[in-house]
Design an enzyme around this catalytic site. Structure first.
Site, PDB file in Angstrom:
ATOM      1  CB  CYS A  48      -4.557   1.411  -6.235  1.00  0.00           C
ATOM      2  SG  CYS A  48      -3.281   0.163  -6.171  1.00  0.00           S
TER       3      CYS A  48
ATOM      4  CB  CYS B 123      -0.906   1.161  -7.538  1.00  0.00           C
ATOM      5  SG  CYS B 123      -2.443   0.298  -7.256  1.00  0.00           S
TER       6      CYS B 123
ATOM      7  CB  CYS C 179      -1.006   0.008   1.151  1.00  0.00           C
ATOM      8  SG  CYS C 179      -0.318   0.089   2.783  1.00  0.00           S
TER       9      CYS C 179
END
Length: 128
Positions: free
Chosen positions: A83, A87, A9
């Protein structure tokens, strides 16, 4: 040799850290587990630490820390936690994109729902 899974993440401070925790707890005999982000925070999200400790009696701040994708070995399986802010660039396509909303700043009930969703998805990785 075990395959490597990386949970990715943006900041590697909350969702990916929770996934790393569950991966190490439930899948470490099958996979090597990592988490990472493109930019990192100085520490793991305090609510994630507090709620994992409350629910599972484990302190993830003692065993995990925020990392960038460059700090981990090249993964075989790459899972995006979602995302929503774009991303991280990792030089490979994601194997899965779980689209889990960031619980930061939400109520404990909402945060726990996200923790449970991540746990369920991690447990399902036993079957891939």
């Amino acid at each position: 040799m075990k395959k490597k899974i990386a949970f990715i993440c943006n900041h590697n401070s909350c969702r990916s850290q929770i996934a790393e925790y569950f991966g190490k707890k439930y899948l470490s005999e099958i996979y090597d587990i990592y988490s990472a982000g493109s930019e990192i925070k100085s520490e793991i999200n305090n609510d994630a630490v507090r709620l994992i400790k409350k629910l599972y009696n484990d302190d993830i701040s003692l065993t995990q820390h925020p990392k960038t994708i460059n700090d981990i070995p090249e993964p075989d399986i790459i899972i995006s936690m979602g995302c929503y802010n774009g991303c991280p660039y990792i030089n490979k396509e994601f194997t899965f994109d779980w689209q889990i909303k960031d619980p930061t700043g939400k109520s404990d009930d909402e945060f726990i729902k996200v923790i449970n969703e991540i746990k369920e998805k991690v447990l399902n990785l036993k079957n891939i």
